[in-house]
Scaffold this motif. Structure first.
Motif, PDB file in Angstrom:
ATOM      1  N   ASP A   1      52.204  37.534   8.119  1.00  0.00           N
ATOM      2  CA  ASP A   1      50.757  37.359   8.122  1.00  0.00           C
ATOM      3  C   ASP A   1      50.428  35.935   8.576  1.00  0.00           C
ATOM      4  O   ASP A   1      51.303  35.228   9.062  1.00  0.00           O
TER       5      ASP A   1
ATOM      6  N   TYR B   1      48.073  35.381  21.655  1.00  0.00           N
ATOM      7  CA  TYR B   1      48.309  36.679  21.040  1.00  0.00           C
ATOM      8  C   TYR B   1      49.810  36.870  20.872  1.00  0.00           C
ATOM      9  O   TYR B   1      50.589  36.444  21.722  1.00  0.00           O
TER      10      TYR B   1
ATOM     11  N   TYR C   1      53.018  39.612  18.845  1.00  0.00           N
ATOM     12  CA  TYR C   1      53.468  40.711  17.993  1.00  0.00           C
ATOM     13  C   TYR C   1      54.982  40.651  17.949  1.00  0.00           C
ATOM     14  O   TYR C   1      55.605  39.823  18.631  1.00  0.00           O
TER      15      TYR C   1
ATOM     16  N   ASN D   1      52.488  44.469  14.211  1.00  0.00           N
ATOM     17  CA  ASN D   1      51.318  43.666  14.580  1.00  0.00           C
ATOM     18  C   ASN D   1      50.464  43.414  13.339  1.00  0.00           C
ATOM     19  O   ASN D   1      50.937  43.615  12.221  1.00  0.00           O
ATOM     20  N   SER D   2      49.225  43.027  13.510  1.00  0.00           N
ATOM     21  CA  SER D   2      48.380  42.632  12.381  1.00  0.00           C
ATOM     22  C   SER D   2      48.039  43.780  11.422  1.00  0.00           C
ATOM     23  O   SER D   2      47.616  43.528  10.298  1.00  0.00           O
ATOM     24  N   VAL D   3      48.227  45.011  11.833  1.00  0.00           N
ATOM     25  CA  VAL D   3      47.977  46.142  10.924  1.00  0.00           C
ATOM     26  C   VAL D   3      49.272  46.770  10.413  1.00  0.00           C
ATOM     27  O   VAL D   3      49.238  47.714   9.642  1.00  0.00           O
TER      28      VAL D   3
ATOM     29  N   CYS E   1      54.095  49.908  14.162  1.00  0.00           N
ATOM     30  CA  CYS E   1      53.609  50.865  15.167  1.00  0.00           C
ATOM     31  C   CYS E   1      54.790  51.353  15.997  1.00  0.00           C
ATOM     32  O   CYS E   1      55.796  50.670  16.126  1.00  0.00           O
TER      33      CYS E   1
ATOM     34  N   GLU F   1      50.218  48.027  20.658  1.00  0.00           N
ATOM     35  CA  GLU F   1      48.778  48.245  20.491  1.00  0.00           C
ATOM     36  C   GLU F   1      48.074  46.899  20.674  1.00  0.00           C
ATOM     37  O   GLU F   1      47.929  46.138  19.721  1.00  0.00           O
TER      38      GLU F   1
ATOM     39  N   TYR G   1      45.111  45.809  20.890  1.00  0.00           N
ATOM     40  CA  TYR G   1      43.948  45.512  20.071  1.00  0.00           C
ATOM     41  C   TYR G   1      44.338  44.883  18.725  1.00  0.00           C
ATOM     42  O   TYR G   1      43.578  44.132  18.140  1.00  0.00           O
ATOM     43  N   TYR G   2      45.549  45.188  18.248  1.00  0.00           N
ATOM     44  CA  TYR G   2      45.976  44.738  16.935  1.00  0.00           C
ATOM     45  C   TYR G   2      46.971  43.581  16.951  1.00  0.00           C
ATOM     46  O   TYR G   2      47.582  43.279  15.920  1.00  0.00           O
ATOM     47  N   HIS G   3      47.161  42.912  18.090  1.00  0.00           N
ATOM     48  CA  HIS G   3      48.051  41.752  18.133  1.00  0.00           C
ATOM     49  C   HIS G   3      47.578  40.694  17.138  1.00  0.00           C
ATOM     50  O   HIS G   3      46.383  40.558  16.866  1.00  0.00           O
TER      51      HIS G   3
END
Length: 150
Positions: free
Chosen positions: A35, A101, A103, A116-118, A121, A125, A127-129
């Motif tokens: 995080d 950015y 990941y 990644n940030s969520v 995967c 993705e 959008y979620y880097h």
């Protein structure tokens, strides 16, 4: 010749190699973590042109390789320490003045996953880097605050 007899006549080294080739690592996705806190990203709120340390956590001896994908760069992370449960990987990146950015690409046996940030995967993705904006700081009054929008 019977299969049992052939296996019995194999050398110990050949048996070990056969055993090792057929082992599968049990992937543990619950142990993966990273995080924006200062343990995993230092400094947590970097300034322009700072050198930043990024860390990634996995279950102990669970991954073969962790690759940090930072903008378009691929940086193999180094396993720097472990404790009873986890391995910790680390890499350093140099910032400029623009938002960046990143990941993580995780290799476990023949499988490749992305973090990644969520979370975990099976594909990249964008959008979620994770993102870092050099020079951005959170006001002290807002750190740890909970906001509600009605």
């Amino acid at each position: 010749m019977d299969l049992d007899v052939r296996f019995h006549n194999m050398s110990k080294a050949m048996k070990t190699q056969l055993y090792m080739e057929n082992l599968t690592t049990i992937f543990n996705p619950q142990a993966l973590f990273c995080d924006g806190t200062s343990f995993y990203r230092y400094p947590a709120e970097p300034d322009v042109n700072d050198r930043v340390r990024l860390r990634f956590r996995s279950a102990r001896e669970n991954l073969d390789q962790v690759v940090l994908v930072f903008n378009e760069q691929r940086i193999e992370m180094e396993k720097i320490f472990n404790d009873r449960l986890f391995d910790y990987y680390e890499a350093y990146v140099q910032l400029g003045s623009r938002q960046v950015y990143y990941y993580f690409e995780l290799h476990c046996g023949q499988r490749v996953f992305y973090y990644n940030s969520v979370g975990l995967c099976s594909s990249v993705e964008e959008y979620y880097h994770f993102t870092m904006t050099p020079g951005f700081t959170t006001p002290d009054w807002a750190k740890g605050a909970v906001f509600y929008q009605i």
